[in-house]
Scaffold this motif. Structure first.
Motif, mmCIF file in Angstrom:
data_model
loop_
_atom_site.group_PDB
_atom_site.id
_atom_site.type_symbol
_atom_site.label_atom_id
_atom_site.label_comp_id
_atom_site.label_asym_id
_atom_site.label_seq_id
_atom_site.Cartn_x
_atom_site.Cartn_y
_atom_site.Cartn_z
ATOM 1 N N GLU A 185 92.969 7.857 49.389
ATOM 2 C CA GLU A 185 94.079 7.615 50.308
ATOM 3 C C GLU A 185 93.572 7.229 51.694
ATOM 4 O OE1 GLU A 185 97.522 7.593 50.038
ATOM 5 O OE2 GLU A 185 97.022 7.475 47.909
ATOM 6 N N LEU A 186 92.536 7.925 52.169
ATOM 7 C CA LEU A 186 91.991 7.618 53.491
ATOM 8 C C LEU A 186 91.362 6.229 53.511
ATOM 9 C CD1 LEU A 186 90.413 11.068 54.426
ATOM 10 C CD2 LEU A 186 92.469 10.035 55.397
ATOM 11 N N THR A 187 90.708 5.866 52.415
ATOM 12 C CA THR A 187 90.139 4.521 52.321
ATOM 13 C C THR A 187 91.248 3.476 52.332
ATOM 14 O OG1 THR A 187 88.234 5.332 51.077
ATOM 15 C CG2 THR A 187 88.715 2.978 50.920
ATOM 16 N N ARG A 188 92.340 3.767 51.611
ATOM 17 C CA ARG A 188 93.469 2.839 51.575
ATOM 18 C C ARG A 188 94.082 2.661 52.961
ATOM 19 N NH1 ARG A 188 98.844 3.140 51.321
ATOM 20 N NH2 ARG A 188 98.820 5.425 51.299
ATOM 21 N N LEU A 189 94.066 3.741 53.755
ATOM 22 C CA LEU A 189 94.615 3.680 55.108
ATOM 23 C C LEU A 189 93.668 3.008 56.095
ATOM 24 C CD1 LEU A 189 96.207 7.244 55.328
ATOM 25 C CD2 LEU A 189 97.431 5.065 55.217
ATOM 26 N N GLY A 190 92.444 2.712 55.631
ATOM 27 C CA GLY A 190 91.511 1.999 56.485
ATOM 28 C C GLY A 190 90.465 2.861 57.137
ATOM 29 N N TYR A 191 90.188 4.028 56.552
ATOM 30 C CA TYR A 191 89.178 4.913 57.120
ATOM 31 C C TYR A 191 88.079 5.161 56.105
ATOM 32 C CZ TYR A 191 92.305 5.899 60.984
ATOM 33 O OH TYR A 191 93.115 5.779 62.080
ATOM 34 N N ASP A 192 86.867 5.309 56.621
ATOM 35 C CA ASP A 192 85.722 5.627 55.779
ATOM 36 C C ASP A 192 85.619 7.139 55.730
ATOM 37 O OD1 ASP A 192 83.410 5.693 54.353
ATOM 38 O OD2 ASP A 192 82.111 5.152 56.026
ATOM 39 N N ALA A 193 86.034 7.744 54.616
ATOM 40 C CA ALA A 193 86.111 9.204 54.528
ATOM 41 C C ALA A 193 84.903 9.782 53.823
ATOM 42 C CB ALA A 193 87.373 9.608 53.771
ATOM 43 N N GLN A 194 84.383 10.856 54.367
ATOM 44 C CA GLN A 194 83.313 11.605 53.733
ATOM 45 C C GLN A 194 83.902 12.926 53.260
ATOM 46 O OE1 GLN A 194 80.100 10.609 53.212
ATOM 47 N NE2 GLN A 194 80.814 8.626 53.928
ATOM 48 N N VAL A 195 84.313 12.976 51.996
ATOM 49 C CA VAL A 195 84.900 14.180 51.435
ATOM 50 C C VAL A 195 84.061 14.592 50.241
ATOM 51 C CG1 VAL A 195 86.969 15.246 50.497
ATOM 52 C CG2 VAL A 195 87.170 13.372 52.130
ATOM 53 N N SER A 196 83.438 15.739 50.330
ATOM 54 C CA SER A 196 82.572 16.196 49.251
ATOM 55 C C SER A 196 83.380 16.439 47.994
ATOM 56 C CB SER A 196 81.862 17.494 49.657
ATOM 57 O OG SER A 196 81.148 18.028 48.574
#
Length: 214
Positions: A185-196
């Motif tokens: 979801e964060l990637t879809r919103l345009g953010y590079d997410a680091q979620v383990s």
């Protein structure tokens, strides 16, 4: 010889609950002390689950009203805060189901963003927290609750399982799937997410790096 009444603020939670159950003149003061002592935790739980909405204040009042009605069901073998926060979680769940749209969409309003800054500890984390909450709106209720309670509230897997009334394995599975969904979801919103993707209480919590990817 007359004894001096013990002030409520000097008592532990179990004794305060006992006073409430006995009724009489001391019951009101005892419950007011429980309210004073645990309201910040209830507000934080509701805000994490529902977003920085004005309804949080009303729901916190309703949570304590429900707790007062159900005090006879509380068992002292578990901390009072755990029991109370389970009520708050159920209140948030019921409230969320009544909403026609995700409460996180209201973060677009400037007044809601300003309110968020006052609700959350650590204003420096606000930009990251806002983005994470936007991503949470794309998760199912079960996955959202698991991620919020584990990542933002800091519950252990055992505490999470108790709160959600599921097995530890189910709680771990929901956290794993919730993290994966949140990353997408964060990637879809345009953010590079680091979620383990590893369910490890000692692992890094939800974080962002690099800002927007577009």
């Amino acid at each position: 010889m007359m004894t001096t009444p013990t002030h409520p603020e000097t008592l532990d939670s179990a004794k305060l609950v006992e006073r409430c159950r006995r009724g009489g003149t001391e019951a009101k003061a005892a419950f007011e002390e429980l309210f004073r002592r645990y309201r910040p935790q209830v507000v934080r739980r509701l805000t994490h689950l529902l977003g920085p909405r004005a309804a949080v204040a009303d729901l916190s009042q309703e949570t304590f009203a429900k707790a007062w009605q159900k005090l006879d069901r509380y068992r002292a073998d578990a901390p009072f805060s755990h029991w109370l926060l389970r009520i708050a979680t159920n209140m948030a769940r019921s409230h969320y189901r009544r909403q026609r749209r995700s409460p996180w969409q209201l973060w677009d309003r400037p007044e809601q963003q300003e309110q968020a800054r006052t609700h959350h500890e650590g204003a420096a984390r606000y930009p990251q927290l806002e983005v994470v909450h936007r991503g949470l709106s794309g998760l199912s209720t079960r996955l959202r609750e698991a991620v919020v309670l584990f990542e933002l509230e800091g519950l252990s897997l055992a505490e999470l399982a108790l709160t959600l009334d599921v097995s530890t394995n189910t709680a771990a599975s929901r956290v794993r799937r919730g993290r994966e969904k949140l990353r997408r979801e964060l990637t879809r919103l345009g953010y590079d997410a680091q979620v383990s993707s590893a369910v490890d209480p000692a692992s890094a919590k939800v974080g962002l790096c690099g800002g927007e990817t577009r």
